[in-house]
Motif scaffolding. Structure first.
Motif, short mmCIF file in Angstrom:
data_model
loop_
_atom_site.label_atom_id
_atom_site.label_comp_id
_atom_site.label_asym_id
_atom_site.label_seq_id
_atom_site.Cartn_x
_atom_site.Cartn_y
_atom_site.Cartn_z
N TYR A 8 -77.37 -31.41 13.05
CA TYR A 8 -76.26 -30.78 13.94
C TYR A 8 -75.68 -29.64 12.89
O TYR A 8 -75.49 -30.18 11.89
CB TYR A 8 -75.22 -31.68 14.35
N CYS A 9 -75.29 -28.63 13.57
CA CYS A 9 -74.85 -27.59 12.78
C CYS A 9 -73.34 -27.51 13.16
O CYS A 9 -72.88 -26.83 14.29
CB CYS A 9 -75.62 -26.15 13.19
N PRO A 10 -72.07 -27.68 12.54
CA PRO A 10 -70.97 -27.53 12.83
C PRO A 10 -70.54 -25.96 12.98
O PRO A 10 -69.46 -25.85 13.70
CB PRO A 10 -70.04 -28.21 11.97
N CYS A 11 -71.34 -25.33 12.56
CA CYS A 11 -70.87 -23.69 12.53
C CYS A 11 -71.09 -23.14 13.85
O CYS A 11 -70.22 -22.48 14.34
CB CYS A 11 -71.55 -22.85 11.38
N CYS A 12 -72.32 -23.55 14.51
CA CYS A 12 -72.65 -23.03 15.86
C CYS A 12 -72.50 -24.12 16.95
O CYS A 12 -72.78 -23.78 18.21
CB CYS A 12 -74.11 -22.17 15.77
N LYS A 13 -72.27 -25.32 16.49
CA LYS A 13 -71.98 -26.33 17.43
C LYS A 13 -73.31 -26.93 18.13
O LYS A 13 -73.45 -27.27 19.31
CB LYS A 13 -70.93 -26.28 18.59
N ILE A 43 -80.84 -23.74 5.86
CA ILE A 43 -80.45 -22.48 6.73
C ILE A 43 -80.60 -22.90 8.22
O ILE A 43 -81.41 -23.50 8.48
CB ILE A 43 -81.05 -21.32 6.47
N CYS A 44 -79.37 -22.81 8.84
CA CYS A 44 -79.36 -23.22 10.30
C CYS A 44 -80.32 -22.15 11.07
O CYS A 44 -80.10 -21.02 10.85
CB CYS A 44 -77.91 -23.03 10.96
N SER A 45 -81.16 -22.77 12.07
CA SER A 45 -82.35 -21.99 12.60
C SER A 45 -81.67 -21.21 13.84
O SER A 45 -82.46 -20.37 14.24
CB SER A 45 -83.22 -22.80 13.50
N ILE A 46 -80.58 -21.57 14.24
CA ILE A 46 -79.69 -20.75 15.14
C ILE A 46 -78.76 -19.69 14.56
O ILE A 46 -78.76 -18.55 15.02
CB ILE A 46 -78.89 -21.76 16.22
N CYS A 47 -77.64 -20.06 13.76
CA CYS A 47 -76.68 -19.29 13.24
C CYS A 47 -77.01 -18.54 11.99
O CYS A 47 -76.11 -17.91 11.43
CB CYS A 47 -75.39 -19.77 13.63
N MET A 48 -77.92 -19.33 11.34
CA MET A 48 -78.05 -19.09 9.88
C MET A 48 -77.18 -19.33 8.79
O MET A 48 -77.22 -19.05 7.62
CB MET A 48 -78.72 -17.26 9.75
ZN ZN Z 1 -75.90 -22.87 13.21
#
Ligand code: ZN
Length: 241
Positions: A8-13, A43-48
């Motif tokens: 889970y990425c808290p930056c892009c949810k 690195i997040c695969s969606i928002c980096m």
């Molecule tokens: Zn993200």
């Protein structure tokens, strides 16, 4: 339906099945073993968002009232954590000031971390991530952060930290970018901190230092879900009365 994604990425949810490893060439220098260094889940695969950005945003949202309270924030060199900057710069409740030695946009003030032009106790919160290791007189910058912080204020002060050395490593003979990459892992760095020494430097200017670790406070599963590990500490500083 239960979400079966691993991360889970808290930056892009977003829930994602995997994060992206740090690219080849971004390896940290041997023989240091570093905290906050998640090679496989960098690195997040969606928002980096980087691993440390995910940690900062998770902490700020879950453990503080920063996104709701009427407080003033100084963010030093925010381009290194754009997701944190983007989140806070859109919060109407915040008086958010960001500054950089080389500002890249009109909203970022030009400043020298060792000689801030703000008055005493100007900010409730000071954020400084991965800057102090680039400053020769890092204690002078720490003193400035302490000076501009209000009594009762707090901050996040992160640096690359080696867990397997007793003393911080810095060598005045290491001056070229190439030598700094070899010695410290990055061309801008002038040292790699040892953990206890870093804490003592912060304490020497007046801060109380609190370590925040998701795996210890909640569970290793909670940390892993964010692509973090039990080695990921936040260094929270407080300016007590
Ligand atoms: Zn993200």
């Amino acid at each position: 339906m239960e979400n079966t994604s691993s991360y889970y990425c808290p930056c892009c949810k977003n829930h994602v099945s995997q994060f992206i490893p740090w690219p080849a060439g971004s390896f940290e220098p041997q023989p240091f073993q570093l905290e906050n260094w998640n090679l496989e889940t960098g690195i997040c695969s969606i928002c980096m968002a980087m691993d440390r950005e995910r940690l900062y945003v998770w902490f700020i949202e879950r453990e503080t009232d920063l996104l709701r309270a009427n407080v003033s924030v100084l963010h030093i060199d925010p381009e290194r954590e754009k997701h944190v900057k983007n989140r806070m710069s859109t919060c109407a409740n915040l008086h958010y000031v960001c500054g950089d030695s080389k500002p890249l946009d009109p909203w970022t003030k030009g400043l020298d971390a060792t000689n801030l032009y703000f008055g005493d106790q100007a900010f409730d919160v000071v954020l400084c991530s991965h800057i102090l290791e680039n400053i020769p007189d890092d204690r002078k910058a720490m003193r400035e952060f302490y000076r501009v912080m209000k009594v009762g204020g707090w901050g996040i002060m992160q640096v690359p930290l080696a867990t397997n050395v007793e003393t911080s490593f810095e060598d005045e003979q290491v001056v070229t970018p190439e030598d700094r990459i070899r010695a410290y892992g990055h061309q801008d760095r002038v040292r790699v901190y040892a953990k206890e020494d870093y804490i003592q430097r912060l304490e020497s200017v007046g801060f109380r230092v609190e370590l925040y670790n998701i795996a210890e406070r909640y569970s290793i599963e909670e940390a892993c879900k964010l692509g973090l590990s039990k080695e990921d500490n936040l260094y929270i500083v407080h300016k007590d009365a």
